[in-house]
Design a protein around this motif. Structure first.
Motif, mmCIF file in Angstrom:
data_model
loop_
_atom_site.group_PDB
_atom_site.id
_atom_site.type_symbol
_atom_site.label_atom_id
_atom_site.label_comp_id
_atom_site.label_asym_id
_atom_site.label_seq_id
_atom_site.Cartn_x
_atom_site.Cartn_y
_atom_site.Cartn_z
ATOM 1 N N GLU A 71 0.832 -1.208 0.000
ATOM 2 C CA GLU A 71 0.000 0.000 0.000
ATOM 3 C C GLU A 71 0.864 1.255 0.000
ATOM 4 O O GLU A 71 0.611 2.196 -0.741
ATOM 5 N N ASN A 72 1.878 1.289 0.869
ATOM 6 C CA ASN A 72 2.751 2.452 0.966
ATOM 7 C C ASN A 72 4.217 2.086 0.760
ATOM 8 O O ASN A 72 4.833 2.533 -0.189
ATOM 9 N N THR A 73 4.769 1.296 1.669
ATOM 10 C CA THR A 73 6.177 0.898 1.574
ATOM 11 C C THR A 73 6.312 -0.596 1.853
ATOM 12 O O THR A 73 5.425 -1.205 2.464
ATOM 13 N N ALA A 74 7.439 -1.129 1.455
ATOM 14 C CA ALA A 74 7.707 -2.555 1.668
ATOM 15 C C ALA A 74 7.650 -2.921 3.147
ATOM 16 O O ALA A 74 7.094 -3.953 3.519
ATOM 17 N N HIS A 75 8.213 -2.069 3.986
ATOM 18 C CA HIS A 75 8.275 -2.375 5.420
ATOM 19 C C HIS A 75 6.907 -2.390 6.096
ATOM 20 O O HIS A 75 6.766 -2.946 7.180
ATOM 21 N N GLU A 76 5.927 -1.809 5.457
ATOM 22 C CA GLU A 76 4.570 -1.801 6.011
ATOM 23 C C GLU A 76 3.704 -2.914 5.409
ATOM 24 O O GLU A 76 2.492 -2.888 5.545
ATOM 25 N N SER A 77 4.339 -3.859 4.734
ATOM 26 C CA SER A 77 3.590 -4.923 4.067
ATOM 27 C C SER A 77 4.279 -6.254 4.307
ATOM 28 O O SER A 77 5.302 -6.324 4.961
ATOM 29 N N LYS A 78 3.715 -7.290 3.724
ATOM 30 C CA LYS A 78 4.367 -8.594 3.809
ATOM 31 C C LYS A 78 4.958 -8.992 2.457
ATOM 32 O O LYS A 78 5.092 -10.159 2.129
ATOM 33 N N ILE A 79 5.378 -7.990 1.672
ATOM 34 C CA ILE A 79 5.908 -8.241 0.340
ATOM 35 C C ILE A 79 7.169 -9.096 0.378
ATOM 36 O O ILE A 79 7.378 -9.932 -0.498
ATOM 37 N N ARG A 80 7.985 -8.928 1.391
ATOM 38 C CA ARG A 80 9.216 -9.720 1.465
ATOM 39 C C ARG A 80 8.891 -11.216 1.564
ATOM 40 O O ARG A 80 9.503 -12.037 0.873
#
Length: 134
Positions: A71-80
């Motif tokens: 939504e905003n940044t990688a660190h705020e998601s579970k994209i990793r």
């Protein structure tokens, strides 16, 4: 979804490279809403970024996953976690994520890298369906 598009020859007429087939196809299959200028970002990732490094079908898949699940940044998601799963599954099934060995094993004169791209699309579809459901 995208696997069906690619398997049916999506991008051949336009002469898309592996990365373009995945990102343009994902844009269509998953309604990403990417415009033509944004889609052009995939162009340089084909052929393992032109040096047979990480396969362009995989880098474009990561782009699509990012668009869908950040939504905003990688660190705020579970994209990793999602991209790690995607790449690990691909490597387990195809034995590499690098363009050179994939081309050596799977590329043919008739089909080009279709098998490599279709496998990326298949795993991408599975993850997208699961993540959108959860």
């Amino acid at each position: 979804m995208i696997k069906k598009l690619i398997a049916n020859g999506y991008g051949k007429e336009q002469k898309y490279n592996c990365a373009e087939k995945i990102l343009y196809g994902a844009n269509e299959a998953y309604s990403l809403g990417l415009d033509k200028e944004t889609l052009k970002l995939a162009a340089g990732f084909g052929g393992g970024m032109g040096i047979e490094s990480t396969c362009g079908a995989l880098t474009a898949s990561v782009m699509a996953l990012s668009k869908l699940f950040v939504e905003n940044t990688a660190h705020e998601s579970k994209i990793r976690e999602i991209t790690s799963e995607f790449l690990n599954r691909y490597k387990e099934e195809m034995k590499s994520i690098e363009c050179a060995p994939l081309k050596k094993e799977y590329r043919t004169t008739l089909k080009g890298c279709d098998d490599v791209i279709i496998k990326a699309a298949e795993i991408l579809d599975e993850i997208v369906v699961r993540e959108k459901r959860d």
